[in-house]
Scaffold this motif. Structure first.
Motif, PDB file in Angstrom:
ATOM      1  N   GLN A 152      37.228  44.878  37.430  1.00 57.05           N
ATOM      2  CA  GLN A 152      37.953  45.127  38.667  1.00 57.05           C
ATOM      3  C   GLN A 152      37.680  44.041  39.710  1.00 57.05           C
ATOM      4  N   ALA A 153      36.487  43.448  39.663  1.00 63.75           N
ATOM      5  CA  ALA A 153      36.169  42.370  40.601  1.00 63.75           C
ATOM      6  C   ALA A 153      37.108  41.180  40.416  1.00 63.75           C
ATOM      7  N   PRO A 180      25.435  54.711  42.914  1.00 65.01           N
ATOM      8  CA  PRO A 180      25.677  53.260  42.986  1.00 65.01           C
ATOM      9  C   PRO A 180      26.424  52.714  41.770  1.00 65.01           C
ATOM     10  N   GLY A 181      26.447  53.472  40.674  1.00 68.18           N
ATOM     11  CA  GLY A 181      27.161  52.986  39.493  1.00 68.18           C
ATOM     12  C   GLY A 181      28.666  53.047  39.636  1.00 68.18           C
ATOM     13  N   LEU A 182      29.170  53.885  40.542  1.00 65.24           N
ATOM     14  CA  LEU A 182      30.613  53.992  40.751  1.00 65.24           C
ATOM     15  C   LEU A 182      31.136  52.760  41.476  1.00 65.24           C
ATOM     16  N   SER A 197      24.853  49.060  35.291  1.00 66.36           N
ATOM     17  CA  SER A 197      24.589  48.801  33.878  1.00 66.36           C
ATOM     18  C   SER A 197      25.558  49.577  33.008  1.00 66.36           C
ATOM     19  N   GLY A 198      25.561  49.232  31.719  1.00 67.56           N
ATOM     20  CA  GLY A 198      26.371  49.962  30.754  1.00 67.56           C
ATOM     21  C   GLY A 198      27.858  49.847  31.044  1.00 67.56           C
ATOM     22  N   LEU A 199      28.558  50.970  30.863  1.00 70.01           N
ATOM     23  CA  LEU A 199      30.001  50.988  31.079  1.00 70.01           C
ATOM     24  C   LEU A 199      30.345  50.722  32.534  1.00 70.01           C
ATOM     25  N   SER A 200      29.478  51.152  33.463  1.00 69.95           N
ATOM     26  CA  SER A 200      29.729  50.882  34.881  1.00 69.95           C
ATOM     27  C   SER A 200      29.781  49.382  35.148  1.00 69.95           C
ATOM     28  N   HIS A 201      28.936  48.620  34.471  1.00 67.15           N
ATOM     29  CA  HIS A 201      28.938  47.162  34.616  1.00 67.15           C
ATOM     30  C   HIS A 201      30.287  46.588  34.217  1.00 67.15           C
ATOM     31  N   GLU A 202      30.854  47.057  33.103  1.00 63.39           N
ATOM     32  CA  GLU A 202      32.143  46.542  32.650  1.00 63.39           C
ATOM     33  C   GLU A 202      33.255  46.916  33.624  1.00 63.39           C
TER      34      GLU A 202
END
Length: 852
Positions: free
Chosen positions: A262-263, A50-52, A252-257
């Motif tokens: 991209q959103a 889910p982080g991708l 969370s983390g880098l995935s959040h950024e």
């Protein structure tokens, strides 16, 4: 249908294609079936990882549009090439799911990549099933494996549980057999280095199969591969990170950024100037500045990818893309023109290194190591040893195979030093990216798992750890050559030799080329060559102080006239062999020395220190020259298991025992001589280490040494008492006697008062006698008790606690006199030198006797 809205699809496999309609329709239907099955497979990526950001069929379909923006509407692409390109779109990320692997999670856990990661990140402790650690490991391993597995996916089959039927993603047999391997290889290539893509696909042109006759639809693999990698890099927009899905998954983390930036992004669009425009619909507030910077860094990477593709395609004689770069990435301020900020300025105010070579020269050379060229040689030998051990760990050398050669060769006014190993060698990437990345060690980097798969799982422990040792070579000379012949690793690796050449140190960029026939290595490994002037060579050769030999004898007669500073009248210089052996006295790899054209000599055999004669072993450690060492006093230091962890003796002088890690000198211990196995260095200069021997091993060694060679010298016994404090040694001076603790107890019973001096007195500045007189004629007063006072540096260097002899004395006094003890301190006469009284601070203990 979704694909019909994409121009590239329409003009190749869509309804607008006009030529060879039956063949086009055949490819079209086969691709749509291929797409339908792959969509179901990659639909599992989101729930599993889910982080991708989104990697489902919407991402795959969008690549048709992004390719058209990058390549342009006129870019030549026939239907067969479109089929292969579309297939690579489908497969490039499809292996992010467990279903893509035989035996699922358990199968992944048997891969080298999983074992490497667990060893590297979790110290070989398998994460608990279902734990966050296991999910994190799975995420990283799938990211690492997916490109490699994509190569196989077109030919992987799944079995229907009910009837055992086999199902393929690319169902049509003939298409799968003819194009499947190429589709998979191109899909895998999106994670390769660009130069590897060129080397693999430049000459790959696939003719049309017979079942597509009479078309002439050849497939140019190189342009397909670059279309895939540039499109995949450039697909950053809101469709890959929908806001609602962002809210549902809460990465969370880098995935959040990644999700956040991209959103906000719109579709990438090519401008009239041939630039790819990236823009955001709403600005990034100050709280989202890290996401903005990630967007900028990503845009810079896309720009680099496009520019590299353009250059490499042009060099290979392929048509260029219509897009040449990314708009406004020259500076962060320019990028904010399209990707807006709000309430803050995107000024890159992070730490900068304006002159990289200056920093490297300062931190990687004499500023760190001082003017000690032997330390540079040590770094070269250490790197060579790590390379040999890495090759052993991977099973490509036996545990006793491999060697290091150190050679000196005269070339006019300079002497070339060559350090050659038969180790793992370096790929072009490691040679140009990792080796030259100051402060980055391959052994601790993420690149290790991809460059040397399986090495981390073997729990390989390198001596090198800071990533700066190579740069010390420039202490020896400005002209440096690195020739390397890498072992091929896996099916995708190549084994080609490279030569990296520095002509003027770090002041000018080095050059990379193929070595000529004379420069090539005959075996896998690496050779570091550096040209030294006469002064540097002399400094290197005087790194040790004993065993002087004439350097004159090391060169051929015909070379001698070319060396004006070389003369028999010159001061004797030490043999280079001793310098080398001082660096690596306990090495587990053979070391060969070659001087000019003379026959090479094996000066060290792997692990020979274990059985080497004591007098020969002592030639491998520096000596002070102030005392004559007795090799016969060298004793083995062993653990209860029988493991040999040192061969040492006590000296008591300025001599030092050498501590080694991985066979390389890593520190020293004063007052001992010999060799000790130790831990790795804790400092950049590689001078701080400590022995690995346990307390029990030291206690057994010290007791044996005392019994055999200890004699009655109080200072020696006091020093070694550190290791075996339970032994009652004669350490206490009273009158002309030296007493054990038991004897001291008996002596104290006969006294009600004692004056105690800590340590035997030596002449001090206010003593009215000479040093020689004090040394020869000092006489201790009979009522003074002298306690031993061992040197602090000895206990500290071995991390042993210093024995408190004052506390031990007070315990004895209490056992003899009881609790009635009083004490005070004052300067007292402790002795005399030919009638001159000598005063020192003493402690007077008095037995208090109560009156009845």
């Amino acid at each position: 249908m979704v694909l019909d809205c994409f121009e590239l699809w329409q003009r190749t496999l869509g309804s607008q294609s006009e030529d060879f309609k039956p063949q086009t329709e055949f490819l079209r239907q086969a691709f749509l079936n291929f797409r339908e099955r792959t969509a179901q497979l990659i639909g599992e990526i989101g729930p599993l990882l889910p982080g991708l950001t989104v990697h489902d069929i919407t991402h795959v379909d969008a690549l048709w549009r992004v390719v058209n923006e990058i390549a342009g509407p006129e870019y030549p692409l026939n239907p067969a090439e479109a089929f292969v390109l579309g297939g690579s779109f489908l497969l490039h990320d499809a292996a992010h799911v467990l279903a893509a692997y035989e035996d699922g999670l358990e199968g992944i856990k048997q891969t080298i990549e999983w074992k490497d990661l667990v060893a590297h990140r979790f110290e070989s402790n398998e994460p608990l099933p279902g734990s966050p650690e296991e999910r994190s490991a799975l995420f990283q391993v799938l990211r690492h494996l997916h490109a490699k597995q994509a190569h196989r996916l077109a030919k992987v089959c799944w079995t229907v549980p009910s009837d055992g039927a086999n199902i393929y993603l690319l169902e049509h047999f003939e298409l799968r057999e003819y194009y499947g391997s190429l589709i998979g290889e191109i899909a895998a290539s999106h994670h390769w280095e660009p130069l590897r893509v060129v080397e693999t696909f430049t000459n790959r042109h696939l003719s049309p199969p017979s079942f597509l006759a009479p078309t002439k639809w050849s497939v140019d693999a190189l342009k397909i591969a670059f279309l895939l990698r540039t499109a995949d890099a450039a697909h950053i927009d809101g469709r890959r990170a929908p806001w609602f899905l962002f809210a549902l998954r809460c990465p969370s983390g880098l995935s959040h950024e990644h999700w956040l930036f991209q959103a906000k992004m719109g579709q990438p669009v090519r401008t009239d100037r041939g630039e790819l425009r990236l823009s955001s619909g709403s600005p990034f507030p100050e709280k989202d500045r890290q996401a903005w910077w990630l967007a900028y860094d990503t845009a810079c990477l896309i720009d680099k990818e496009i520019r590299q593709a353009q250059m490499l395609l042009r060099d290979a004689g392929r048509p260029p893309f219509a897009t040449v770069s990314v708009e406004h990435v020259a500076t962060s301020q320019a990028f904010a023109t399209n990707v807006l900020t709000s309430g803050w300025e995107p000024i890159d105010v992070g730490p900068k290194i304006g002159d990289v070579s200056k920093v490297i020269r300062s931190l990687g050379g004499t500023k760190l190591y001082g003017r000690r060229p032997e330390l540079a040689l040590r770094e070269l030998i250490q790197n060579a040893a790590d390379a040999v051990r890495a090759r052993r760990a991977l099973g490509e050398l036996g545990q006793k195979e491999g060697e290091i050669e150190v050679a000196l060769a005269q070339d006019g006014q300079v002497t070339w030093l060559h350090v050659t190993d038969t180790g793992i060698g370096m790929s072009r990437f490691v040679l140009t990216e990792v080796l030259l990345d100051f402060g980055n060690s391959l052994w601790d980097s993420e690149a290790l798992r991809s460059e040397l798969p399986g090495l981390a799982a073997q729990r390989f422990c390198a001596v090198g750890q800071f990533g700066i040792g190579f740069f010390s070579v420039f202490m020896l000379g400005k002209e440096v050559k690195v020739t390397t012949y890498p072992c091929s690793r896996g099916n995708d690796a190549t084994s080609e030799q490279w030569l990296l050449e520095f002509g003027h140190g770090l002041y000018v960029r080095p050059s990379l080329r193929r070595p000529n026939s004379k420069e090539r290595l005959s075996q896998f490994g690496t050779r570091i060559s550096v040209a030294m002037d006469a002064a540097t060579l002399e400094r290197l050769l005087i790194a040790t102080n004993e065993s002087r030999v004439s350097i004159y004898d090391l060169f051929r007669d015909e070379d001698k006239d070319a060396i004006p500073w070389l003369s028999k009248k010159k001061t004797k210089l030490p043999d280079i062999r001793e310098v080398i052996l001082n660096i690596c006295p306990t090495l587990d790899i053979d070391v060969i020395m070659r001087i000019s054209q003379k026959k090479p000599v094996r000066i060290l055999r792997a692990n020979d220190w274990v059985k080497l004669k004591p007098e020969h072993l002592l030639c491998r450690v520096p000596r002070s020259g102030l005392t004559k060492l007795n090799p016969k006093t060298l004793l083995d230091l062993r653990e209860d298991s029988g493991m040999l962890v040192g061969r040492v003796s006590y000296s008591g002088s300025l001599d030092e025992a050498t501590i080694t890690f991985g066979g390389i000198k890593s520190g020293s211990v004063q007052n001992l001589f010999g060799v000790l196995l130790g831990i790795n260095n804790s400092d950049l200069v590689r001078s701080k280490s400590r022995p690995i021997a346990s307390r029990d091993a030291w206690a057994k060694w010290a007791s044996e040494w005392i019994d055999k060679f200890g004699g009655t010298e109080v200072d020696t016994l006091a020093a070694l008492h550190l290791f075996c404090p339970e032994r009652d040694l004669p350490l206490y001076r009273v009158e002309d006697k030296i007493l054990t603790e038991a004897q001291l107890t008996k002596w104290l019973r006969a006294h009600n008062e004692v004056y105690v001096l800590e340590g035997f007195p030596y002449r001090e500045d206010d003593d009215e006698v000479s040093v020689d007189s004090f040394r020869q004629y000092f006489k201790l007063n009979p009522e003074i008790l002298v306690l031993p006072s061992p040197r602090d540096n000895f206990s500290k260097s071995l991390t042993f606690s210093k024995i408190n002899y004052t506390a031990r004395l007070e315990a004895v006094l209490q056992s003899v006199w009881g609790d009635g003890i009083d004490w005070d301190g004052a300067d007292e006469v402790v002795g005399d030198v030919n009638g001159t009284e000598i005063y020192r601070l003493t402690i007077r203990y008095v037995r208090v006797v109560e009156d009845n």
